[in-house]
Motif scaffolding. Structure first.
Motif: not given
Length: 207
Positions: A49, A65-66, A68, A95, A97-98, A105-107, A134
């Motif tokens: 990032t 965080q942020g 990938r 990713e 996410t938080r 929190l992962f995407s 989710r």
């Protein structure tokens, strides 16, 4: 003169107020949580990032965080965040996410991620999000989330898994897999149930 002194006092009071506001805002934000790349093999790239560039991932590098992680075909990687391990199969991208003390929190952009949770109190903090659903572990256990072009699925080997869409909230019991396909219009179809699939990735990382 007198005006200069009053001006200084107003400036000092404003600075004090700004300091207090910034301090309160900082206390409101949960402390950041940083994971690490515990293991990898093959072509694994990390999106930094700070430089806004993809770089070769290295073992024991922090994962914040942020950021990938993209795992090439035939490669593999494992992230560790506290007592939680996330295993990425080949051709996967994830990713963060938080990441803080309240939420992990992962995407999942594509591919497969296996979840190995050893601590029950952390289970409810973790969530893996895909465009279709989710997925949230409710207990310590072994889980797997998949995301491919035709939709998403969540598998539960041991523990209890919650799968949520805009229309429904489902509980996935051990030994079960729930899949959400996407129709031609891009809408999520009704959930489909099956037994968990024991492929090479599941055997290697989850069982």
């Amino acid at each position: 003169g007198k005006g200069a002194v009053q001006g200084f006092r107003r400036w000092a009071a404003g600075l004090l107020l700004l300091t207090v506001v910034v301090g309160v805002h900082a206390q409101d934000e949960p402390p950041a949580c940083v994971g690490r790349i515990a293991n990898l093999s093959g072509d694994v790239q990390l999106f930094d990032t700070e430089t806004q560039q993809w770089v070769a991932a290295t073992r024991n590098r922090p994962f914040a965080q942020g950021e990938r992680l993209a795992v090439g075909a035939g490669a593999a990687a494992e992230l560790q965040v506290g007592g939680t391990a996330l295993a990425l199969d080949g051709d996967s991208e994830l990713e963060a996410t938080r990441l803080d003390n309240q939420r992990l929190l992962f995407s999942l952009v594509r591919g497969s991620v296996g979840l190995r949770l050893h601590e029950a109190e952390l289970a409810s903090q973790l969530e893996v999000v895909t465009p279709e659903a989710r997925f949230q572990p409710l207990r310590a256990g072994l889980y797997r989330i998949d995301r491919h072009s035709d939709g998403s699925s969540g598998s539960n080997w041991r523990g209890l898994l919650r799968a949520s869409t805009a229309e429904q909230v489902l509980t996935v019991e051990p030994g079960r897999r729930v899949a959400f396909a996407v129709d031609a219009a891009g809408a999520t179809e009704q959930a489909r149930w099956s037994a968990v699939a024991s492929d090479a990735f599941s055997v290697a990382f989850l069982q």
